[in-house]
Design an enzyme around this catalytic site. Structure first.
Site, PDB file in Angstrom:
ATOM      1  N   PRO A 144       0.836  -1.198   0.000  1.00 24.77           N
ATOM      2  CA  PRO A 144       0.000   0.000   0.000  1.00 24.77           C
ATOM      3  C   PRO A 144       0.873   1.252   0.000  1.00 24.77           C
ATOM      4  O   PRO A 144       1.800   1.382   0.799  1.00 24.77           O
ATOM      5  CB  PRO A 144      -0.798  -0.130   1.306  1.00 24.77           C
ATOM      6  CG  PRO A 144      -0.749  -1.582   1.645  1.00 24.77           C
ATOM      7  CD  PRO A 144       0.570  -2.063   1.154  1.00 24.77           C
ATOM      8  N   GLU A 145       0.600   2.158  -0.923  1.00 22.97           N
ATOM      9  CA  GLU A 145       1.349   3.401  -0.990  1.00 22.97           C
ATOM     10  C   GLU A 145       0.507   4.526  -0.395  1.00 22.97           C
ATOM     11  O   GLU A 145      -0.616   4.316   0.053  1.00 22.97           O
ATOM     12  CB  GLU A 145       1.762   3.686  -2.431  1.00 22.97           C
ATOM     13  CG  GLU A 145       2.708   2.611  -2.980  1.00 22.97           C
ATOM     14  CD  GLU A 145       3.578   3.109  -4.110  1.00 22.97           C
ATOM     15  OE1 GLU A 145       3.756   4.338  -4.239  1.00 22.97           O
ATOM     16  OE2 GLU A 145       4.097   2.268  -4.867  1.00 22.97           O
ATOM     17  N   ARG A 153      24.567  15.037  -2.980  1.00 17.05           N
ATOM     18  CA  ARG A 153      24.163  13.641  -3.006  1.00 17.05           C
ATOM     19  C   ARG A 153      24.354  13.067  -4.413  1.00 17.05           C
ATOM     20  O   ARG A 153      23.917  13.646  -5.410  1.00 17.05           O
ATOM     21  CB  ARG A 153      22.689  13.502  -2.608  1.00 17.05           C
ATOM     22  CG  ARG A 153      22.362  14.043  -1.210  1.00 17.05           C
ATOM     23  CD  ARG A 153      23.022  13.231  -0.119  1.00 17.05           C
ATOM     24  NE  ARG A 153      22.610  11.843  -0.157  1.00 17.05           N
ATOM     25  CZ  ARG A 153      21.516  11.377   0.447  1.00 17.05           C
ATOM     26  NH1 ARG A 153      20.730  12.210   1.106  1.00 17.05           N
ATOM     27  NH2 ARG A 153      21.222  10.099   0.390  1.00 17.05           N
TER      28      ARG A 153
END
Length: 270
Positions: free
Chosen positions: A2-3, A152
């Site tokens: 489930p998102e 990053r």
């Protein structure tokens, strides 16, 4: 798994059904869960009044009169609303029975769900304390994403999926948002411009809001408690490897990033 849109849809449905009600009992069917035994809930929840049901990332918070139950649905979990006559199925772990006989049932096929209880501020709980900003919240914008990504080298898609950076963006919607933003999922996050970060944030918001609307419409149309986003949502790239891009007709490409599949158009996304 489930998102965020699925979890938010569950949150709203459950809150409407149980907020303001008092827990009568907890019935256990399968005691083996990560983090907390349901037997602890069996001792703590009866007599508690449910104040609200909130969401933080992919976690659900059932706030009660003297504490909070924290749920994580894992890979296959769900919170289902049932009547007293509905018998438990395989992989139904426990029921929270309200005094009006409403049942909140925790179902988890693959047993990766988590349940925790705290009487302190739940935002300070170890499960929640390190989560990044909400992608639909005011604390997440193009400037903050640009600032977080400086220095990053990690690709932008796994960066977005790391809940320490942004809370609640899963594999499906990360792929879809980057397609909408026309940004390749392999781009080094630290090399994105602030203008590109603004576009990514706007695309994430649009993608999640559209998915929320689609899920709500499916539930309103009588789809039941659980809506499969792979069925309810019409994806542009996710799960469409080898199929033509809806923009340019080029075959959608599938690659692996970490342990997850990524889908994108190598012509439209740069």
């Amino acid at each position: 798994m489930p998102e965020l849109p699925e979890v938010e849809t569950i949150r709203h449905r459950v809150e409407v059904a149980i907020a303001g009600k008092t827990v009568k009992s907890v019935e256990i069917y399968s005691p083996g869960l990560r983090r907390l035994s349901p037997r602890d809930l069996q001792e703590r929840l009866p007599g508690q009044r449910v104040i609200s049901v909130d969401r933080r990332g992919k976690y659900l918070l059932m706030r009660c009169s003297s504490g909070t139950v924290i749920f994580h649905l894992g890979i296959s979990g769900s919170l289902l609303l049932r009547s007293p006559v509905a018998p438990p199925r395989t992989n139904d772990h426990f029921d929270i029975l309200m005094e009006d006989e409403t049942i909140l049932r925790f179902h988890d096929t693959r047993h990766f769900g988590r349940v925790a209880w705290t009487q302190d501020d739940p935002m300070h709980h170890p499960l929640l304390a390190q989560l990044g900003p909400e992608p639909l919240g005011d604390g997440f914008d193009g400037h903050s994403l640009h600032r977080m990504t400086r220095g990053r080298s990690i690709a932008i898609k796994p960066f977005l999926m790391d809940s320490h950076n942004v809370s609640g963006i899963g594999n499906m919607y990360a792929s879809e948002a980057l397609f909408l933003a026309r940004i390749a999922p392999t781009r080094a996050s630290g090399r994105l411009t602030e203008a590109e970060c603004r576009v990514i944030v706007a695309s994430i918001r649009e993608t999640l809001q559209q998915a929320l609307t689609t899920e709500e419409q499916a539930l309103s149309a009588g789809a039941g408690d659980e809506v499969d986003p792979a069925v309810a949502v019409s994806f542009n790239v996710y799960g469409r490897s080898g199929q033509p891009c809806r923009r340019c007709g080029t075959s959608i490409k599938r690659i692996r990033q970490g342990e997850r599949s990524t889908f994108y158009c190598e012509v439209c996304q740069k």
